[in-house]
Design a protein around this motif. Structure first.
Motif, short mmCIF file in Angstrom:
data_model
loop_
_atom_site.label_atom_id
_atom_site.label_comp_id
_atom_site.label_asym_id
_atom_site.label_seq_id
_atom_site.Cartn_x
_atom_site.Cartn_y
_atom_site.Cartn_z
N VAL A 16 -78.89 66.54 39.53
CA VAL A 16 -78.15 67.72 39.97
C VAL A 16 -78.43 68.83 38.96
O VAL A 16 -78.29 68.62 37.76
N SER A 17 -78.80 69.99 39.48
CA SER A 17 -79.09 71.12 38.61
C SER A 17 -77.83 71.53 37.85
O SER A 17 -76.72 71.49 38.38
N MET A 18 -78.01 71.99 36.63
CA MET A 18 -76.87 72.41 35.82
C MET A 18 -76.29 73.72 36.36
O MET A 18 -75.12 74.01 36.19
N TRP A 19 -77.09 74.56 37.03
CA TRP A 19 -76.64 75.87 37.46
C TRP A 19 -76.21 75.90 38.91
O TRP A 19 -75.48 76.80 39.32
N TRP A 20 -76.66 74.97 39.71
CA TRP A 20 -76.37 75.06 41.13
C TRP A 20 -76.06 73.70 41.69
O TRP A 20 -76.71 72.75 41.31
N PRO A 21 -75.15 73.53 42.54
CA PRO A 21 -74.14 74.45 43.05
C PRO A 21 -73.03 74.65 42.03
O PRO A 21 -72.70 73.73 41.28
N LEU A 22 -72.50 75.85 42.03
CA LEU A 22 -71.46 76.19 41.07
C LEU A 22 -70.11 75.62 41.50
O LEU A 22 -69.82 75.49 42.69
N ALA A 23 -69.30 75.40 40.53
CA ALA A 23 -67.94 74.93 40.79
C ALA A 23 -67.12 76.10 41.34
O ALA A 23 -67.45 77.27 41.13
N PRO A 24 -66.03 75.82 42.07
CA PRO A 24 -65.23 76.91 42.67
C PRO A 24 -64.70 77.92 41.66
O PRO A 24 -64.58 79.10 41.96
N GLY A 25 -64.40 77.50 40.47
CA GLY A 25 -63.92 78.42 39.44
C GLY A 25 -64.96 79.47 39.08
O GLY A 25 -64.64 80.63 38.85
N TRP A 27 -67.33 80.52 41.13
CA TRP A 27 -67.42 81.43 42.27
C TRP A 27 -66.30 82.47 42.21
O TRP A 27 -66.52 83.65 42.49
N LEU A 28 -65.11 82.02 41.85
CA LEU A 28 -63.98 82.95 41.72
C LEU A 28 -64.24 83.97 40.61
O LEU A 28 -63.99 85.16 40.79
N LEU A 29 -64.77 83.51 39.49
CA LEU A 29 -65.07 84.43 38.40
C LEU A 29 -66.14 85.44 38.81
O LEU A 29 -66.03 86.64 38.52
N LEU A 30 -67.17 84.98 39.52
CA LEU A 30 -68.21 85.91 40.00
C LEU A 30 -67.64 86.93 40.98
O LEU A 30 -68.00 88.11 40.94
N ALA A 31 -66.75 86.49 41.86
CA ALA A 31 -66.13 87.42 42.81
C ALA A 31 -65.27 88.46 42.08
O ALA A 31 -65.30 89.64 42.43
N LEU A 32 -64.52 88.02 41.07
CA LEU A 32 -63.71 88.97 40.30
C LEU A 32 -64.59 89.96 39.54
O LEU A 32 -64.27 91.15 39.47
N LEU A 33 -65.68 89.47 38.97
CA LEU A 33 -66.59 90.38 38.27
C LEU A 33 -67.23 91.38 39.22
O LEU A 33 -67.38 92.56 38.89
#
Length: 160
Positions: A16-25, A27-33
């Motif tokens: 499993v890649s370290m970068w993908w898929p991202l954990a939900p947290g 995704w939330l941080l990216l959406a807030l940014l």
């Protein structure tokens, strides 16, 4: 190992890649940014547009000051400066459009409370005299300071 038991194999963890898929947290941080970046962009664009509006409002005053330096026509300067003050006052307080005299002075003071409005009120009278005896440089500075204060974003309208 006993030969009659189940044959077990080693456990293999899938790659499993370290970068993908991202954990939900994440995704939330990216959406807030992303939301913060959009909000900051909108804020900065509006602020720049407001500053351009204020500078465009003061363009007539700068033109009148430059024209006065060339031809010395104080009456034309007084008329242009008075028109700018009236226009900004009407923008901030529509009721001020018809005022004159002491009521006009009070309206100017109410729009920009910490500014001296004596030169601005004198413009209203000077434009109707045959010879306007005003200090153009100081009057232009007073008008510009008053306009900047009156068009400050912190105050959207004059209190009724």
């Amino acid at each position: 190992m006993p030969a009659n038991g189940p044959e077990l194999r080693d456990i293999h963890v899938p790659h499993v890649s370290m970068w993908w898929p991202l954990a939900p947290g994440w995704w939330l941080l990216l959406a807030l940014l992303l939301a913060a970046a959009i909000a900051l962009t909108v804020f900065l664009r509006r602020r720049a547009a407001w500053r351009r509006f204020v500078d465009a409002s003061l363009a007539d005053l700068r033109t009148a000051t430059a024209r006065h330096a060339e031809d010395g026509d104080t009456l034309a300067f007084a008329a242009t400066a008075s028109q700018l003050v009236r226009r900004v006052a009407r923008f901030r307080d529509p009721r001020s459009a018809t005022l004159s005299g002491a009521a006009w002075r009070q309206a100017l003071a109410a729009i920009a409370p910490d500014r001296d409005v004596s030169r601005l009120a004198a413009l209203d009278e000077a434009k109707y005299r045959p010879v306007a005896d005003i200090d153009v440089r100081e009057t232009a500075a007073a008008v510009e300071a008053w306009v900047r204060k009156a068009l400050a974003r912190r105050r959207s309208h004059v209190a009724a």
